[in-house]
Each structure stands twice: as structure tokens, then as C-alpha cells.
Design an enzyme around this catalytic site. Sequence first.
Site, PDB file in Angstrom:
ATOM      1  N   CYS A  13       0.501  -1.395   0.010  1.00  0.00           N
ATOM      2  CA  CYS A  13      -0.026   0.565   0.429  1.00  0.00           C
ATOM      3  C   CYS A  13       0.703   1.614  -0.096  1.00  0.00           C
ATOM      4  CB  CYS A  13      -1.033   0.117   0.383  1.00  0.00           C
ATOM      5  SG  CYS A  13      -0.143  -0.148   2.888  1.00  0.00           S
ATOM      6  N   CYS A  16       3.933   1.664   2.361  1.00  0.00           N
ATOM      7  CA  CYS A  16       4.533   0.966   2.232  1.00  0.00           C
ATOM      8  C   CYS A  16       5.808   1.693   1.390  1.00  0.00           C
ATOM      9  CB  CYS A  16       4.715  -0.716   1.067  1.00  0.00           C
ATOM     10  SG  CYS A  16       3.185  -1.567   2.415  1.00  0.00           S
ATOM     11  N   ASP A 420       7.463  27.366 -32.770  1.00  0.00           N
ATOM     12  CA  ASP A 420       8.254  27.520 -33.566  1.00  0.00           C
ATOM     13  C   ASP A 420       8.193  27.377 -34.829  1.00  0.00           C
ATOM     14  OD1 ASP A 420      10.985  28.807 -34.394  1.00  0.00           O
ATOM     15  OD2 ASP A 420      12.003  26.340 -34.208  1.00  0.00           O
ATOM     16  N   ASP A 619      12.284  22.922 -31.988  1.00  0.00           N
ATOM     17  CA  ASP A 619      13.461  21.502 -32.636  1.00  0.00           C
ATOM     18  C   ASP A 619      14.489  21.121 -31.282  1.00  0.00           C
ATOM     19  OD1 ASP A 619      15.086  22.926 -32.001  1.00  0.00           O
ATOM     20  OD2 ASP A 619      15.715  23.915 -34.442  1.00  0.00           O
ATOM     21  N   ASP A 623      15.867  26.089 -29.910  1.00  0.00           N
ATOM     22  CA  ASP A 623      14.642  26.969 -28.846  1.00  0.00           C
ATOM     23  C   ASP A 623      15.010  26.365 -27.523  1.00  0.00           C
ATOM     24  OD1 ASP A 623      13.434  27.904 -31.097  1.00  0.00           O
ATOM     25  OD2 ASP A 623      13.396  26.395 -32.032  1.00  0.00           O
TER      26      ASP A 623
END
Length: 727
Positions: A13, A16, A420, A619, A623
Amino acid sequence: MENEILSISGMSCAACVGRVEKSLRKLEGVSSVSVNLALETASVSFDSGIVDTQSLVRAVTEAGYGAELKEDFSAEMRAREMKKMRATVAVSMLLSAPLVAAMVFMLAGIEGGILHDPLFQLSMAAPVQIIIGWRFYRNAWNGLKAGSPGMDLLVALGTTAAFLFSVFNGFIREHLTGQPGDLYFEASAIIITLVLLGKYLEFVAKGRTSEAIKKLVGLKPKNANVLRDGREVVIPVKDVARGDIVVVRPGERVPVDGEIISGNSALDESMITGESLPVEKGSGDSVTGGTVNMFGTFSFRATGVGSETFLAHIIRTVEEAQNSHPPIQRLADRIAAVFVPVILALAVLTFSVWFITTGDVQWAVISAVAVLVIACPCALGLATPTAVMVAIGRGAENGILVRSGEALERAHLTDTVVLDKTGTVTVGIPEVSDVVSLGTLSPEEIICLAASAEEKSEHPVGRVIHEKGKALCPDMRSPDEFRMYPGRGVEALVQDRMVLAGTSRFMEEKGIDCTGAADIKKELEEQGKSPVMIAVSGVLEGIAGISDTIRETSSGAIDKLKHMGIDVIMITGDNRYAAETIALRAGIDAVIPEVLPDGKAREVERLMSSGRVVAMVGDGINDAPALATADTGMAIGTGTDIAIESADITIIRGDLDGVVAAILLSRTTMKKIRQNLFWAFIYNIIGIPFAASGMLSPVIAGAAMAFSSVSVVMNSLSLKKKRLFNE
């Protein structure tokens, strides 16, 4: 700093998860830990000079869980674990069956004979409680030692209470009071059986959530045909070295990344890019390991091998992303930290209220047991990681690489996409479409001089002019001097003449008179072409028109983004006329033109400061500052040239449909996570009051608890059917 992924066993759970994370974080040299309950893994970043992997494993083991390096945890080991779980569940069901029959007979008023004998029921229930259920006691004790009690403690307390109460009623009570009591052995045995059955179904379902990784790993061929000493030999892929010449025949998978040196073919890259159509390949083209050769035989030179291959990058990115935690999981983690102590208090309160108001200890015990069992927080711990795992795997299958759960969550909030232009909206392969002479030089002389000046340029437009010149001027000379002005132009000394190539603003900065070229410049811009002014020895000699075509999918993708309620803005270094022409053709309403490379990040920042949630699409290399600044950076590109590390999300297939799909994937995933959290909470919100009021038997509570975990995993798995593209 190194990163290691451990396979963890024994977690049940969210509590844990917290316990394992705490055990690893306390080690000196560990910088970050992310434990995934669904994957049963722990991703650990650590300083190998301070702590080693064996120390990591030992820390988890001391916390009460199993741990080993992920690469050591094979499919065979997982299969053995599943077989063991299946056998345990089968034995538990077999022993519980007579107890269920006894309960049914009693409710139906039928004499059950030996089935109702206390000694018989004890003999059936004891192995389930003590032997099969030992795991709950062990984990509960480890949780208490670590100060982080979880589901196992609730199951252990609930079933032990039912079991001991039945022992008391069956063997002690009659001697003390003269009246036999009811037996609840079936409750303890069936609860353990149902919890284990739920865990087994959960284990099977969770295996399906990591199918994307299995498919990607399955793309790796085992062998490669390599030319050694003039002859072709078959060697393991792991032995292929960079520079080796590899031969690929029809139907074979490309073993590593490389560049074709002879032959032609078409490759199926669908499992890498998500693109269904084969891609034509010839000499000079790059090939990616894992793709399938459809037709001809070709040879290529290996450029990326082992962990350097594009496929290895993808697998590593997907694994790391699946192990990461999105911010929404913090809610579940905070609740899980206090959940078990609250439930224990509620169980004590339930017992006390019933005992004080009715004096019926039997009813008080059963109601308290029902509260303990219904409230197990298994589903809470699985709600987020299972959805994230499936979504990131689904994205990878469609050529969308999401770097983290946080990026996956953040993308769904996007209300503005900034694109872009070159290589994103357009194909990104511009060409010289016009060369207009304005002086004494011919168009060929102008382009040859400009091409020489651009020889060392890194700008895409400069490279296009240089390539054009190489085709026209075989004897083109290199410049004697060169200087680049980013975003504006270049200056070079060519054959004792100073050559300038760049924007009109650049020419004005250099004192070049451009007034006579205004009409031609405007005409080129209105046609959507980018004009490059070329001056020789201080005089404007000509203008080159650079054109780029819009991607076929751009207009449709932009229209989809608008229908999703997202504003689309194009940002470019082009002049306003050229930018607006491209934008009009693509269906983009807003344009930010004439932005230098270092200004894109500022424009993105400006949009974000106005309250917009911005996704920047570029790209992934040029950028990078804008991608890093945006709320979500999306790198768009194809093949091995893409920079995976440059953005939050990478669109491998290289078109804007991938941006639409990424945002759609994020939105759908967040919807699934909210559904999962709703179901995880609603079981408890509805179930706990019913259990506390005595209206829910412990057996039904156990079934509901087990079903809640399975339903959450199955709901996450439904993401696998989500179509991200129309084709």
C-alpha cells in the site's frame, strides 16, 4: 551522481511506499528517491563515492522488504513469483471453502454436521491465518518498527481479532458461561483469501501496465550481420562497435543506429515514431536501431551502439518517467501517512461505542473488524502510479516521450501553445527560390559570393545558401575572414571583397543603403519568403528569397488545438510580412515576428507572466532556452538527430499532430487519476460508516477492499485503448 532502479518486493500500500522511501533517504549520499507501487520499483539518485548499490539494497531489506537491482529481476523471476502467488491463493481458497459452506448452511438453516464443528473449523482456518497470513504479521511488524504502519497491520489486526474471538467462543466461552458462542473463522480465512486474491489479480494487471517497455525492449535484435576482414559474420548486437559496417536484409531489424553507405530500402519506424507509413531510405540517410527493413538490402556504418542508441534513450526515458511522481500523488501520499492511525482510532471507537451501548462484545468485535478491513489503503497507493505508467507507455508507443509524471500532469493545464516556425509549422528544409540582382553582378555571382561567406554559418538559412552555391560554383573558395552575428547575418572576406549577407536591419547597422530594394523585399515577403540581403564591398548587390513549405499536418493540428480551447501563437525571427503569410496559411491567428534566438525565452516568459499556461514547441536544440522557460517544453523532430534531453515532452514523429496527442494524453490521464482517487476514497467514505454501524460483515468488507484495488488498476489500463491519432 548515478541513478539506479531497484526492484522492490513485499509492498502492499501507499504506506509501504513511504517506508521504503524513508529507508533510502536516510542514507548519506542519496539525493532523491522515487518509489513506484505499481511498478514495484525504486528509482534512486546517489553519489557512488559515498554509498553503493549494495547499501541501497541492504537499507530496503532492513526495512522489511525484498530488493535487488532491476536488471537482475528477470521475466522468469516474475513468472515464478506469479506462480507462487497463484498456488498460495489456490491453497487458501481450498481451505476456506468448507468455512464458506458452513456459513451458507447456517444462514439457510441447514444442518452442516462436521462443517459446524469448532475443531474442524479451527483446523481449516489456522493454516490460513498463521501460515498463509504470516506475511501480514511480518510486514505489520516491520511497519510498526519503522513508524509507518500500513495495510498489513489493518489486515493482521482485523483477522487476528476474528480468529481469536472464534477460538474463545468455540473452546473457552462455554466453560465460563455455559453458553457456546458464534464462530467467525470464515471471516478471518476469507478476508485473507480475498486480500491475497486481490493482490494476485493486481499483480497480473500491473504486469500489463509495463507492456510498453516490454515491446520496446523486444525491438532489440539479438544478432547483427557485420563485415569483418572483408567477410560477413554474425555477432551479438552488444559486440557491435562504432564504425562497424552492418548489413541488413529484407525483414530484419536494424540492430543499432547508423548511416546508410550503400543500398536503398523503406523502413517501418512505427514502433519508434508512431508513424504507420514506411520511410524511404538511401545512401547518406540515418537509420535507427529497432526499426524493420521492409524491402531492399543495404549496408550502413554504425554511429550509435549499446546505451548510445536512440532506442536505448527511449527505454531509459520511459523507465525514468514511469518511476517519477506527479504532483497530484502528493495528496495521496499525505493522506496515506495519517490514514492507518486514523482507521485504528475509528476501529477502537467503533468497538467502544458498540460495547458500551449494547454490552454485546461479539457485535462490537465484528463491527471493529469490518472497519479495519474495509479501510485498507491499497487503492489509494495505486490510483496515480498505474495511470502514469500506462499513459507514458501509451505515449511511447505513439512516438511521444514524456520525461516525468510532473510533465505529464502539467501539460493538461496548457491554454497557450507557442510554435517555432521553421521545422515546426514548416517542413524546416528551406530552399533558395529567388535571386534578384540589384547591381553589376549576375545572380550566379551573387549567390556564389554569399555561399562562400556562409560556409561557416550555423544558421539554417545560411546553410541553405551555402548548399545552393556549392551546386552552382564547383570552384567556390572559402572565406579568409568570417564573423557571425546571431539572428542578423554574417560578414566575411571572400576573394579580397567584404561580403555581407543577412537582414535589412543588419545592413542598416553596417551602413548599407537598402532603399532601392524596398519594393522587391516587400514582394518576396508578401509571398511568404524570407529575403536575405547580400552586399559586396559596401554596396547592396542582390536579394535572395528563401522559402519553406508548411507541413501537410500543420493546419489540421492547429485547428484541433483551437477546438480544444487552446490559443496558438507562432514565434519566429522572420519579418512580419513573411511570418503573417505563413501564419495565415497554417490557420494561426497570432504571430510574434522578428524575434532573435535569445528573445524567444523572454516572449514565453512575458506570456506566462500574463497568467497563461504555456507550452513551447520547437526543435529541441535552437529553442532550448524557450523550451526550458515554458511551463511545458515540447521538442519536435524525427530520427536520431533529435535532442531528447532538451524538453519535458519529445514528439519523435515530427509533426504538430503529436503536440495535440500529447496534450490529449495528459488530459485523459488526469481524468483517469481523478477517477481512481474518487473510487479509492468513495469505497472508504461509504464503506467505513456502514462497517462502523454494524451493517457490513467483515467478509463483504474484505471483498470490497480487494475489488477497489483491482478496479483502480483496470481503470488505468483502459488508457491503453485511448486513440491519440486519427489514423
